[in-house]
Design a protein around this motif. Structure first.
Motif, PDB file in Angstrom:
ATOM      1  N   TYR A 125       0.849  -1.187   0.000  1.00 35.57           N
ATOM      2  CA  TYR A 125       0.000   0.000   0.000  1.00 35.57           C
ATOM      3  C   TYR A 125       0.887   1.240   0.000  1.00 35.57           C
ATOM      4  N   LYS A 126       0.504   2.219  -0.795  1.00 39.38           N
ATOM      5  CA  LYS A 126       1.255   3.469  -0.845  1.00 39.38           C
ATOM      6  C   LYS A 126       0.740   4.413   0.239  1.00 39.38           C
ATOM      7  N   VAL A 127       1.660   4.889   1.079  1.00 40.76           N
ATOM      8  CA  VAL A 127       1.311   5.747   2.205  1.00 40.76           C
ATOM      9  C   VAL A 127       2.043   7.073   2.077  1.00 40.76           C
ATOM     10  N   PHE A 128       1.281   8.157   2.201  1.00 41.57           N
ATOM     11  CA  PHE A 128       1.872   9.495   2.164  1.00 41.57           C
ATOM     12  C   PHE A 128       1.551  10.219   3.464  1.00 41.57           C
ATOM     13  N   VAL A 129       2.572  10.746   4.116  1.00 45.26           N
ATOM     14  CA  VAL A 129       2.397  11.533   5.331  1.00 45.26           C
ATOM     15  C   VAL A 129       2.565  12.994   4.962  1.00 45.26           C
ATOM     16  N   ASP A 130       1.477  13.722   4.960  1.00 45.42           N
ATOM     17  CA  ASP A 130       1.525  15.158   4.660  1.00 45.42           C
ATOM     18  C   ASP A 130       1.722  15.892   5.984  1.00 45.42           C
ATOM     19  N   GLY A 131       2.923  16.425   6.156  1.00 48.18           N
ATOM     20  CA  GLY A 131       3.333  16.982   7.435  1.00 48.18           C
ATOM     21  C   GLY A 131       4.359  16.050   8.065  1.00 48.18           C
ATOM     22  N   GLN A 132       5.241  15.544   7.221  1.00 43.42           N
ATOM     23  CA  GLN A 132       6.163  14.483   7.616  1.00 43.42           C
ATOM     24  C   GLN A 132       7.235  14.923   8.602  1.00 43.42           C
ATOM     25  N   ALA A 133       7.436  16.237   8.767  1.00 45.38           N
ATOM     26  CA  ALA A 133       8.512  16.710   9.638  1.00 45.38           C
ATOM     27  C   ALA A 133       8.055  16.985  11.067  1.00 45.38           C
ATOM     28  N   GLY A 134       6.743  16.938  11.327  1.00 40.31           N
ATOM     29  CA  GLY A 134       6.228  17.210  12.662  1.00 40.31           C
ATOM     30  C   GLY A 134       6.343  16.000  13.569  1.00 40.31           C
ATOM     31  N   SER A 135       6.069  16.191  14.857  1.00 41.06           N
ATOM     32  CA  SER A 135       6.247  15.108  15.825  1.00 41.06           C
ATOM     33  C   SER A 135       5.321  13.928  15.533  1.00 41.06           C
ATOM     34  N   GLY A 151       3.944  13.100  12.537  1.00 43.51           N
ATOM     35  CA  GLY A 151       4.394  12.467  11.298  1.00 43.51           C
ATOM     36  C   GLY A 151       5.638  11.626  11.494  1.00 43.51           C
ATOM     37  N   LEU A 152       6.595  12.140  12.240  1.00 42.95           N
ATOM     38  CA  LEU A 152       7.829  11.396  12.483  1.00 42.95           C
ATOM     39  C   LEU A 152       7.554  10.106  13.244  1.00 42.95           C
ATOM     40  N   LYS A 153       6.616  10.165  14.182  1.00 41.67           N
ATOM     41  CA  LYS A 153       6.283   8.974  14.969  1.00 41.67           C
ATOM     42  C   LYS A 153       5.579   7.933  14.096  1.00 41.67           C
ATOM     43  N   ILE A 154       4.755   8.376  13.157  1.00 41.64           N
ATOM     44  CA  ILE A 154       4.110   7.442  12.240  1.00 41.64           C
ATOM     45  C   ILE A 154       5.161   6.731  11.396  1.00 41.64           C
ATOM     46  N   PHE A 155       6.146   7.479  10.891  1.00 35.58           N
ATOM     47  CA  PHE A 155       7.246   6.859  10.156  1.00 35.58           C
ATOM     48  C   PHE A 155       7.948   5.812  11.014  1.00 35.58           C
ATOM     49  N   GLU A 156       8.168   6.152  12.259  1.00 35.76           N
ATOM     50  CA  GLU A 156       8.847   5.226  13.176  1.00 35.76           C
ATOM     51  C   GLU A 156       8.044   3.933  13.342  1.00 35.76           C
ATOM     52  N   GLU A 190       4.628   1.112   1.241  1.00 35.10           N
ATOM     53  CA  GLU A 190       5.615   1.900   0.497  1.00 35.10           C
ATOM     54  C   GLU A 190       5.368   3.371   0.813  1.00 35.10           C
ATOM     55  N   PHE A 191       6.350   4.029   1.420  1.00 32.49           N
ATOM     56  CA  PHE A 191       6.202   5.443   1.732  1.00 32.49           C
ATOM     57  C   PHE A 191       6.453   6.295   0.497  1.00 32.49           C
ATOM     58  N   LEU A 192       5.567   7.250   0.275  1.00 33.34           N
ATOM     59  CA  LEU A 192       5.775   8.263  -0.758  1.00 33.34           C
ATOM     60  C   LEU A 192       6.353   9.489  -0.061  1.00 33.34           C
ATOM     61  N   ARG A 193       7.545   9.872  -0.436  1.00 36.26           N
ATOM     62  CA  ARG A 193       8.230  10.962   0.269  1.00 36.26           C
ATOM     63  C   ARG A 193       8.377  12.175  -0.646  1.00 36.26           C
ATOM     64  N   ILE A 194       7.763  13.270  -0.251  1.00 33.84           N
ATOM     65  CA  ILE A 194       7.839  14.508  -1.011  1.00 33.84           C
ATOM     66  C   ILE A 194       9.142  15.229  -0.708  1.00 33.84           C
ATOM     67  N   ASP A 195       9.706  15.876  -1.707  1.00 33.40           N
ATOM     68  CA  ASP A 195      10.907  16.691  -1.508  1.00 33.40           C
ATOM     69  C   ASP A 195      10.565  17.783  -0.492  1.00 33.40           C
ATOM     70  N   ASP A 217      -2.593   5.351  -1.363  1.00 28.86           N
ATOM     71  CA  ASP A 217      -3.748   4.578  -0.905  1.00 28.86           C
ATOM     72  C   ASP A 217      -4.217   5.086   0.452  1.00 28.86           C
ATOM     73  N   ILE A 218      -3.238   5.451   1.294  1.00 31.55           N
ATOM     74  CA  ILE A 218      -3.524   6.002   2.619  1.00 31.55           C
ATOM     75  C   ILE A 218      -2.753   7.297   2.784  1.00 31.55           C
ATOM     76  N   VAL A 219      -3.447   8.346   3.227  1.00 31.82           N
ATOM     77  CA  VAL A 219      -2.810   9.627   3.529  1.00 31.82           C
ATOM     78  C   VAL A 219      -3.000   9.935   5.005  1.00 31.82           C
ATOM     79  N   PHE A 220      -1.917  10.229   5.685  1.00 24.14           N
ATOM     80  CA  PHE A 220      -1.974  10.759   7.047  1.00 24.14           C
ATOM     81  C   PHE A 220      -1.774  12.274   6.963  1.00 24.14           C
TER      82      PHE A 220
END
Length: 317
Positions: free
Chosen positions: A3-13, A15-20, A29-34, A52-55
């Motif tokens: 599943y493709k996952v995009f975290v919009d706001g990836q630098a916040g606390s 978002g970072l915890k979701i990545f962890e 599969e993480f979609l990572r924006i520049d 597929d999933i957006v946080f």
């Protein structure tokens, strides 16, 4: 296929915890924006619609903007801000409430509860449903939380030694004293109360962990319910739950020389509920990680339910 996952706001606390939480998953599969384009609307539109999933780990206005950029029926959105928590077109992401898990299983838009609201609602709602707590009871509550609950700016503030000294941040700080805390609307809407609770949040000089305290007076409860009655209702309500645990009624063994320990559930998705009281007074206290069950852990738990996966996948109980 992952599943493709995009975290919009990836630098916040959050978002970072979701990545962890999800970093070791092979089914994602993480979609990572520049980072240079993270505020570019067209670039975000591509990522939002490819996922597929957006946080959404954004301030309210930015979360609303992001939602409007999604132009397909495939992308499921999990929002972590206040923006949609009382919006009836969004499912409230508190699966431990009765019948809520079934709604989440078919949801495409889910709003993660606020950290303070999580402990409050799970404390109050079962008592109202059981007929012990009248809907018009004048509820008061207070919550003590670590500074990470204030997000990236709050963390930077408390971890800056110069600001710590200048603003005297080493002592607890009451806030939202005009009764306008952003969690109050959802606390009212999902608890079943007829009137807003009188809520006092307190921010303290430690990183994470939250304790929500709700005092009740037995003579004002239906049937003059005792602390043990309250404990029995909560125990029955959450008996089958994986992440919400009602601790034994005789809980002195869990105290440190009579003192409540806030951070015992840190780095887990676990919430523990305690019921203390005697001679007509009841104090219900819940503790959990404001970054876990109070934010990112809850977001991942909701994702697992929405995708039909094991609810505890990637989470620590």
């Amino acid at each position: 296929m992952p599943y493709k996952v995009f975290v919009d706001g990836q630098a916040g606390s959050t978002g970072l915890k979701i990545f962890e939480y999800l970093s070791k998953r092979s089914d994602i599969e993480f979609l990572r924006i520049d980072s240079a384009k993270r505020k570019d609307a067209e670039e975000r539109r591509k990522f939002l619609n490819d996922a597929d999933i957006v946080f959404l780990c954004l301030p309210d206005a930015a979360a609303k903007e992001a939602t409007e950029l999604v132009k397909n029926e495939k992308t499921k959105i999990i929002n972590t801000s206040t923006a949609f928590r009382t919006d009836k077109d969004w499912v409230y992401g508190l699966p431990e409430l009765k019948n809520q898990r079934e709604l989440l299983q078919s949801a495409s838009r889910v709003s993660v509860p606020g950290c303070h609201a999580t402990g409050f609602i799970l404390t109050i709602k079962p008592l109202i449903e059981a007929g012990i707590l009248p809907k018009d009871y004048p509820v008061t509550c207070y919550s003590v939380t670590g500074y990470s609950g204030a997000g990236k700016s709050g963390i930077e503030e408390y971890e800056n030694s110069a600001l710590m000294a200048e603003r005297k941040l080493h002592v607890p700080r009451h806030y939202a004293l005009q009764h306008k805390h952003k969690h109050i609307p959802e606390m009212l809407m999902y608890s079943g109360l007829s009137f807003e609770p009188l809520f006092t949040p307190i921010k303290a000089n430690y990183a994470q962990g939250i304790a929500m305290s709700v005092p009740l007076v037995s003579r004002m409860l239906s049937k003059n319910a005792s602390a043990k009655d309250v404990h029995d209702v909560l125990s029955a309500y959450f008996e089958a739950e994986r992440f919400v645990h009602v601790m034994p009624y005789d809980s002195d063994a869990y105290l440190d020389e009579g003192c409540f320990m806030i951070s015992e559930c840190n780095n887990t998705n676990r919430m523990e509920i305690f019921v203390f009281g005697q001679e007509g007074n009841v104090n219900i206290m819940s503790r959990y990680d404001n970054l876990g069950k109070g934010a990112s852990g809850a977001a991942v738990q909701n994702m697992n339910i929405m995708l039909g996966w094991d609810e505890g996948n990637s989470l620590v109980n």
